[in-house]
Design a protein around this motif. Sequence first.
Motif, PDB file in Angstrom:
ATOM      1  N   GLY A  73      35.778  28.077  48.299  1.00  0.00           N
ATOM      2  CA  GLY A  73      37.007  27.848  49.009  1.00  0.00           C
ATOM      3  C   GLY A  73      38.390  27.966  48.722  1.00  0.00           C
ATOM      4  N   ILE A  74      38.442  29.098  47.858  1.00  0.00           N
ATOM      5  CA  ILE A  74      39.868  29.464  47.195  1.00  0.00           C
ATOM      6  C   ILE A  74      40.462  30.567  47.878  1.00  0.00           C
ATOM      7  CG2 ILE A  74      41.049  30.360  45.226  1.00  0.00           C
ATOM      8  CD1 ILE A  74      38.513  28.996  43.792  1.00  0.00           C
ATOM      9  N   ASP A  75      41.466  30.606  48.395  1.00  0.00           N
ATOM     10  CA  ASP A  75      42.159  31.597  49.294  1.00  0.00           C
ATOM     11  C   ASP A  75      42.687  32.790  48.437  1.00  0.00           C
ATOM     12  OD1 ASP A  75      41.939  30.269  51.776  1.00  0.00           O
ATOM     13  OD2 ASP A  75      43.721  29.114  51.417  1.00  0.00           O
ATOM     14  N   SER A  76      42.400  34.179  48.911  1.00  0.00           N
ATOM     15  CA  SER A  76      42.893  35.209  48.006  1.00  0.00           C
ATOM     16  C   SER A  76      43.429  36.082  49.227  1.00  0.00           C
ATOM     17  CB  SER A  76      41.698  35.824  47.284  1.00  0.00           C
ATOM     18  OG  SER A  76      42.204  36.975  46.594  1.00  0.00           O
ATOM     19  N   MET A  79      45.527  26.460  46.763  1.00  0.00           N
ATOM     20  CA  MET A  79      45.330  27.472  45.771  1.00  0.00           C
ATOM     21  C   MET A  79      45.358  28.941  46.290  1.00  0.00           C
ATOM     22  SD  MET A  79      45.455  27.965  42.526  1.00  0.00           S
ATOM     23  CE  MET A  79      45.415  26.375  41.477  1.00  0.00           C
ATOM     24  N   ARG A  80      46.259  29.645  46.083  1.00  0.00           N
ATOM     25  CA  ARG A  80      46.405  31.078  46.515  1.00  0.00           C
ATOM     26  C   ARG A  80      46.216  31.867  45.117  1.00  0.00           C
ATOM     27  NH1 ARG A  80      52.230  30.816  48.579  1.00  0.00           N
ATOM     28  NH2 ARG A  80      52.412  29.693  46.598  1.00  0.00           N
ATOM     29  N   VAL A  81      45.323  32.924  45.224  1.00  0.00           N
ATOM     30  CA  VAL A  81      44.949  33.676  44.032  1.00  0.00           C
ATOM     31  C   VAL A  81      44.912  35.065  44.401  1.00  0.00           C
ATOM     32  CG1 VAL A  81      42.740  34.185  42.686  1.00  0.00           C
ATOM     33  CG2 VAL A  81      43.092  32.068  43.350  1.00  0.00           C
ATOM     34  N   GLU A  82      45.623  35.904  43.475  1.00  0.00           N
ATOM     35  CA  GLU A  82      45.618  37.289  43.543  1.00  0.00           C
ATOM     36  C   GLU A  82      44.750  37.732  42.657  1.00  0.00           C
ATOM     37  OE1 GLU A  82      49.319  40.625  44.222  1.00  0.00           O
ATOM     38  OE2 GLU A  82      49.522  38.470  44.787  1.00  0.00           O
ATOM     39  N   MET A 135      34.836  39.494  43.440  1.00  0.00           N
ATOM     40  CA  MET A 135      35.815  38.471  43.447  1.00  0.00           C
ATOM     41  C   MET A 135      36.180  37.675  44.690  1.00  0.00           C
ATOM     42  SD  MET A 135      38.297  39.349  40.412  1.00  0.00           S
ATOM     43  CE  MET A 135      37.702  39.953  38.660  1.00  0.00           C
ATOM     44  N   GLY A 136      36.521  38.665  45.627  1.00  0.00           N
ATOM     45  CA  GLY A 136      36.903  37.999  46.992  1.00  0.00           C
ATOM     46  C   GLY A 136      35.975  37.222  47.652  1.00  0.00           C
TER      47      GLY A 136
END
Length: 416
Positions: free
Chosen positions: A33-36, A1-4, A25-26
Amino acid sequence: MRVEVVAIGTELLLGQITDTNSSWMGEHLAMAGIDSHFQVKVGDNQDRMVSALRIALTRSDAVICCGGLGPTQDDITREAIAEVMGVPLVRDEAIVARIQAMFDARGRIMADNNARQGDVPVGATAIAQVKGTAPGLICPVTVDGVERVIYAVPGVPYEMTDYMERVIIPDLQRRSGEVATIKSRTLRTWGAAESTIAEMVAPRLEALDQAGAPPATIAFLASGIEGIKVRITAKANNDAAVAKILDDEEVALRAILGGLVFGLDHETMEFVAGRLLVEAGKTVAVAESVTGGLVSSRMVAVPGASAWFRGAIVSYASEVKFDLLGVPEGPVVSADAAAAMADGVARRLGADVGLSITGVAGPDMQDGQPVGTVFVGVSDSRGTVVQELKLPGDRDRIRQFAAISAADLLRRHLLG
């Protein structure tokens, strides 16, 4: 899951407000465990907001919009998201009623503009507001046949953190189907340039790259007067597994960097020196000239400093060095003066260890020494040690570099 993360607000671009929301947020996305991989700022212009969102959706599975959900005319995040979704806005009267109830409870009159906060893109889900009038939004979007999602949260930090912790991070974890955590640990170094540190660590970086899917990544951050930071980042299924990776990598890096590493994460040089003093059952007193109190100020900023810090003598004038500290008549920017100052302040203030600093910060040379020449000294029952430094920069940077260098000499002396 990639989050911007897309932070919205012209005031962010003008530097009128510091964007602490994106940093928060970052950090918390990583902890979950969520990639940003991207964070973007855009002003209050609908065309540019729509463009930023569309670009984000081409490279990320989810986008979090922060800001622009207020009641005023420049709060147009709702409109921008609706345009990206290709749907109209519809007013949710239940949201408006909740806003009205908030105003009634405070004995205030709700402006007509507040009703705009009840506008929701068709197909989106509103997140019930708890700490403010603006509801959050969960907005499904299909891009090239793939379902994505846009979240919208207010820019007010305490409202944003509520939505993130209460709804958005759990929803992202559910969508990803992966339970993981990402954590970082930072080794703080002093005494070598960033290029030197990178050269020393290069073989370790190569070994990690050859591992294919490396358990950890390493990055460097030059932090000016606070030294060079070496950050280790690891991702695993649980906290224990991440901690094991970080522990192993820290051991490997300490073996490479040795005494250049003085602390971890938020540990300052003074914090580490104070801890060593406590462990040794010793106290320190400081004699400062060129730094004018900077060293002692940094020391007393450490919680619990009263257990190990006796005090300081800011001996700026030469006569104070001669009269109070017993420095022999003669040049005061010298190794001999630094040695006498360290010994004198320990005796004067009844400390186990004396720390001294004298030098030239400019604008002119002194005692035949060029600007940037600094002598730091440390004295205790084992003897006296003096170090000569040639420091770069303007007057302020020389003084700041000198202050941490003096604390570093104290640290090294305590370590033997």
